[in-house]
Structures are given as structure tokens and as C-alpha cells.
Design a protein around this motif. Sequence first.
Motif, PDB file in Angstrom:
ATOM      1  N   SER A 246     -31.493   1.881 -27.575  1.00 41.05           N
ATOM      2  CA  SER A 246     -31.744   1.667 -26.156  1.00 41.05           C
ATOM      3  C   SER A 246     -31.895   3.016 -25.462  1.00 41.05           C
ATOM      4  O   SER A 246     -31.156   3.958 -25.751  1.00 41.05           O
ATOM      5  CB  SER A 246     -30.580   0.879 -25.545  1.00 41.05           C
ATOM      6  OG  SER A 246     -30.780   0.677 -24.173  1.00 41.05           O
ATOM      7  N   SER A 247     -32.853   3.110 -24.549  1.00 37.89           N
ATOM      8  CA  SER A 247     -33.132   4.376 -23.884  1.00 37.89           C
ATOM      9  C   SER A 247     -31.919   4.870 -23.103  1.00 37.89           C
ATOM     10  O   SER A 247     -31.267   4.106 -22.395  1.00 37.89           O
ATOM     11  CB  SER A 247     -34.325   4.219 -22.930  1.00 37.89           C
ATOM     12  OG  SER A 247     -34.083   3.192 -21.991  1.00 37.89           O
ATOM     13  N   GLY A 248     -31.627   6.167 -23.270  1.00 37.62           N
ATOM     14  CA  GLY A 248     -30.554   6.797 -22.519  1.00 37.62           C
ATOM     15  C   GLY A 248     -29.161   6.358 -22.904  1.00 37.62           C
ATOM     16  O   GLY A 248     -28.222   6.516 -22.127  1.00 37.62           O
ATOM     17  N   SER A 249     -28.984   5.802 -24.092  1.00 37.49           N
ATOM     18  CA  SER A 249     -27.664   5.317 -24.488  1.00 37.49           C
ATOM     19  C   SER A 249     -27.441   5.576 -25.972  1.00 37.49           C
ATOM     20  O   SER A 249     -28.293   6.140 -26.653  1.00 37.49           O
ATOM     21  CB  SER A 249     -27.530   3.817 -24.196  1.00 37.49           C
ATOM     22  OG  SER A 249     -28.171   3.057 -25.205  1.00 37.49           O
ATOM     23  N   GLY A 250     -26.289   5.120 -26.451  1.00 37.97           N
ATOM     24  CA  GLY A 250     -25.980   5.192 -27.873  1.00 37.97           C
ATOM     25  C   GLY A 250     -25.885   3.800 -28.470  1.00 37.97           C
ATOM     26  O   GLY A 250     -25.083   3.572 -29.367  1.00 37.97           O
ATOM     27  N   GLU A 251     -26.697   2.873 -27.975  1.00 38.83           N
ATOM     28  CA  GLU A 251     -26.648   1.497 -28.455  1.00 38.83           C
ATOM     29  C   GLU A 251     -27.911   1.163 -29.240  1.00 38.83           C
ATOM     30  O   GLU A 251     -29.027   1.395 -28.762  1.00 38.83           O
ATOM     31  CB  GLU A 251     -26.493   0.523 -27.288  1.00 38.83           C
ATOM     32  CG  GLU A 251     -26.311  -0.922 -27.742  1.00 38.83           C
ATOM     33  CD  GLU A 251     -26.062  -1.868 -26.583  1.00 38.83           C
ATOM     34  OE1 GLU A 251     -25.389  -2.878 -26.780  1.00 38.83           O
ATOM     35  OE2 GLU A 251     -26.557  -1.584 -25.478  1.00 38.83           O
ATOM     36  N   TYR A 252     -27.714   0.606 -30.420  1.00 36.43           N
ATOM     37  CA  TYR A 252     -28.817   0.225 -31.285  1.00 36.43           C
ATOM     38  C   TYR A 252     -28.915  -1.296 -31.381  1.00 36.43           C
ATOM     39  O   TYR A 252     -27.900  -1.997 -31.354  1.00 36.43           O
ATOM     40  CB  TYR A 252     -28.621   0.790 -32.692  1.00 36.43           C
ATOM     41  CG  TYR A 252     -28.723   2.298 -32.768  1.00 36.43           C
ATOM     42  CD1 TYR A 252     -29.932   2.928 -33.069  1.00 36.43           C
ATOM     43  CD2 TYR A 252     -27.616   3.098 -32.533  1.00 36.43           C
ATOM     44  CE1 TYR A 252     -30.031   4.305 -33.129  1.00 36.43           C
ATOM     45  CE2 TYR A 252     -27.702   4.482 -32.585  1.00 36.43           C
ATOM     46  CZ  TYR A 252     -28.918   5.082 -32.889  1.00 36.43           C
ATOM     47  OH  TYR A 252     -29.011   6.445 -32.943  1.00 36.43           O
ATOM     48  N   VAL A 253     -30.144  -1.769 -31.530  1.00 36.62           N
ATOM     49  CA  VAL A 253     -30.406  -3.182 -31.783  1.00 36.62           C
ATOM     50  C   VAL A 253     -31.150  -3.262 -33.103  1.00 36.62           C
ATOM     51  O   VAL A 253     -32.178  -2.590 -33.282  1.00 36.62           O
ATOM     52  CB  VAL A 253     -31.248  -3.824 -30.668  1.00 36.62           C
ATOM     53  CG1 VAL A 253     -31.416  -5.319 -30.930  1.00 36.62           C
ATOM     54  CG2 VAL A 253     -30.614  -3.592 -29.318  1.00 36.62           C
ATOM     55  N   ALA A 254     -30.633  -4.075 -34.024  1.00 37.18           N
ATOM     56  CA  ALA A 254     -31.279  -4.242 -35.323  1.00 37.18           C
ATOM     57  C   ALA A 254     -31.638  -5.709 -35.526  1.00 37.18           C
ATOM     58  O   ALA A 254     -30.814  -6.594 -35.262  1.00 37.18           O
ATOM     59  CB  ALA A 254     -30.359  -3.758 -36.445  1.00 37.18           C
ATOM     60  N   VAL A 255     -32.855  -5.948 -35.961  1.00 42.17           N
ATOM     61  CA  VAL A 255     -33.312  -7.294 -36.325  1.00 42.17           C
ATOM     62  C   VAL A 255     -33.616  -7.262 -37.814  1.00 42.17           C
ATOM     63  O   VAL A 255     -34.521  -6.555 -38.265  1.00 42.17           O
ATOM     64  CB  VAL A 255     -34.557  -7.706 -35.515  1.00 42.17           C
ATOM     65  CG1 VAL A 255     -35.036  -9.086 -35.961  1.00 42.17           C
ATOM     66  CG2 VAL A 255     -34.244  -7.712 -34.021  1.00 42.17           C
ATOM     67  N   LEU A 256     -32.826  -8.023 -38.573  1.00 38.59           N
ATOM     68  CA  LEU A 256     -32.875  -7.967 -40.038  1.00 38.59           C
ATOM     69  C   LEU A 256     -33.191  -9.348 -40.591  1.00 38.59           C
ATOM     70  O   LEU A 256     -32.591 -10.343 -40.185  1.00 38.59           O
ATOM     71  CB  LEU A 256     -31.534  -7.464 -40.585  1.00 38.59           C
ATOM     72  CG  LEU A 256     -30.983  -6.191 -39.921  1.00 38.59           C
ATOM     73  CD1 LEU A 256     -29.592  -5.882 -40.420  1.00 38.59           C
ATOM     74  CD2 LEU A 256     -31.924  -5.013 -40.153  1.00 38.59           C
ATOM     75  N   HIS A 257     -34.113  -9.408 -41.546  1.00 37.87           N
ATOM     76  CA  HIS A 257     -34.617 -10.690 -42.044  1.00 37.87           C
ATOM     77  C   HIS A 257     -34.169 -10.962 -43.474  1.00 37.87           C
ATOM     78  O   HIS A 257     -33.866 -10.039 -44.239  1.00 37.87           O
ATOM     79  CB  HIS A 257     -36.148 -10.710 -42.000  1.00 37.87           C
ATOM     80  CG  HIS A 257     -36.706 -10.410 -40.648  1.00 37.87           C
ATOM     81  ND1 HIS A 257     -37.030  -9.133 -40.245  1.00 37.87           N
ATOM     82  CD2 HIS A 257     -36.984 -11.214 -39.599  1.00 37.87           C
ATOM     83  CE1 HIS A 257     -37.497  -9.167 -39.006  1.00 37.87           C
ATOM     84  NE2 HIS A 257     -37.478 -10.410 -38.594  1.00 37.87           N
ATOM     85  N   GLY A 258     -34.166 -12.231 -43.823  1.00 40.17           N
ATOM     86  CA  GLY A 258     -34.005 -12.633 -45.210  1.00 40.17           C
ATOM     87  C   GLY A 258     -32.584 -12.645 -45.717  1.00 40.17           C
ATOM     88  O   GLY A 258     -31.617 -12.351 -45.004  1.00 40.17           O
ATOM     89  N   ALA A 259     -32.490 -12.963 -47.007  1.00 42.23           N
ATOM     90  CA  ALA A 259     -31.177 -13.115 -47.640  1.00 42.23           C
ATOM     91  C   ALA A 259     -30.440 -11.797 -47.775  1.00 42.23           C
ATOM     92  O   ALA A 259     -29.218 -11.777 -47.951  1.00 42.23           O
ATOM     93  CB  ALA A 259     -31.348 -13.756 -49.020  1.00 42.23           C
TER      94      ALA A 259
END
Length: 317
Positions: A246-259
Motif C-alpha cells: 500500500s502506498s506510503g505504508s508498510g502494509e502488503y496485500v497478497a492474492v495467492l491461488h491454488g492448492a
Amino acid sequence: MTAIATPPLDEATRQRALDGYHVLDSLPEGAFDDIVQLAATLCGTPTALITLIDRDRQWFKARTGFDETQTDRSAAVCDHAIRAPDTLMEIPDLARDARFAANPFVNGEQGDARFYAGMPLVTPDGAAIGTVCVLDGMPRHLTDAQRAALQSLARLTMTLLDARARERTLEHEAFVATAAPAPASAAETGVAVEDPGYTLALIELQDLAGTVARVGERGTEKLLQELDAALESALPSGGTDAVNRSSGSGEYVAVLHGADAARTLERLQTEIATRTAAHGLRFLTGTTQGAAGEHTGMVFLRAEADLLDRKAAQSAH
């Protein structure tokens, strides 16, 4: 018509509301700095603060005329102010009030405050999370116009906090919407297609402001940029997994697929731990499962709820 006072929420609900703004330990922001400067000018006081009442501390989002970035909650006059969310609390002489006469910021141990006025910051759901307050070293009273100004500045502060929270949510939802799988219909494929689903993870750096204080703003950004690249490299090559900060922060977003999503998330967390432990950085992760075609806002809210649950559980220990 007499206004009906809003009863204070229970502490767990109030704390969760505060955590949901993700503003604690954030970096200074000009709009909030302007509010405290304006409060001090309008009220004619040397000190003005935007305070947020955390579990065991009072943290200042913005301050003027006061050096500390936080105090113990036990010494926070604002902790008393938030118990009446709809009311401006004005103490003409703190030294003559039995609740505050022994306060270290009143009796000379850490300060010599004598006057206090604070208007609670109240969320749309009625949670009082802090105040806009002013202090002086001599007993006094505010005028009606100054009281009205302080109440207006508290409302403006909440408007800014709400806008800040909405911007964060929209940024995350937009990323998830682009990275989450779209459902394939049987009409398109000719066969029934199993919903692949995905894992959504919110990975948040705790105490960004403290990190900047230790390693500097440039040093922090360099660490996070190196971490950006490391997390990208940890994703399976050629796949549809994605991670974004996320811009200007230390927060990550992860979208992970599959088994293999769980194993991929474990690799991401290992990269974070390996690259940040030496600098004392701490991260918390909230996760949930999303279905292809499910509204990304609902998926994000579940991951957010898990992150807040983990934050509460960590603080309880």
C-alpha cells in the motif's frame, strides 16, 4: 430539544474501532498537523494535540507545544474525556481537580499543565477513540466561540480519519479485484469448472513511526523496497499470484491461488522475517479465503477482521 447523550461503548469494541483505522504509529501528515496548529491559535494555548487512546498508552497523531510522542494511558486526561463521547471536557484548573492533582504532567514531575479542554473523536458507530485537545500552563476558561471551534476541529479530524480509512480500503479492494480469479462459466468452457478460489493475506508492519525513528525515513523506505522485490521473487514464476504494498505504508496485500497458496504465504512470511529481524521490524498477518466472483469488498473485510483479531490477541499477551 435536549440532545440524548451517547453511552460509551465497551472497551473491546472501542479498541477494535481504533485499530480499524490503522492510524496508530503512522507517520506525520500535514492535514492533522494543521489541525493542532489551528486549535492552539483559536484557543490561545501553547499546546494542542490530536490524541488516540490505545490499550495502555495515549499516542499523538499530531502535536504542537509538546515533545513526547506518547504517554502512559494512566496519565492521560483524555482517557477521562472519551468517557463522555458527546461532551467537550473542560478543566479550568487541573491542580484543583482531585482526578488530576497528582498527575505527573500537572504536579511538576513531568510538566506543569493547569488547563485542559478536549473534544472526543467519535466514529460513525459511536466509538470515542481519542480527542482534539488544548492545554495551558495557567488556569483559564475557553469562550463559547473557542469551544465551538474545538468541537468543529474534532469533527474535521474524524472526517479526515474516515477519508484516510476509505482510501486504504479502496486501494486494497482495487488490487484484489485485479488479482483475484474471475469465474469461468460452463457456457464459456463447455464443461463445469470448479471454483479455484484464492487466499487473501494482509501483512502489516507494526509501528511504522518507530521504525522510521530508529533507521530513518530513507532507511525504512530502502528496507521496504528491498522487501518488495524479495516478496515478488518468492512468488511462483509464471503464475497469477500477486503481492502489492500500500502506498506510503508498510502494509502488503497478497492474492495467492491454488492448492499451494499456504506454502507460498509461508515463503512470503519467511522472507519478511529473514530480511527484517535485524532491524526489529514486526509484522502481523490476517488471512481469509475468497471465491472466484465473490465481491472483493467482502473478502477484504474478512481478512481485515482476522488481522484485527490477531492484533487483539497479541496485545492480550
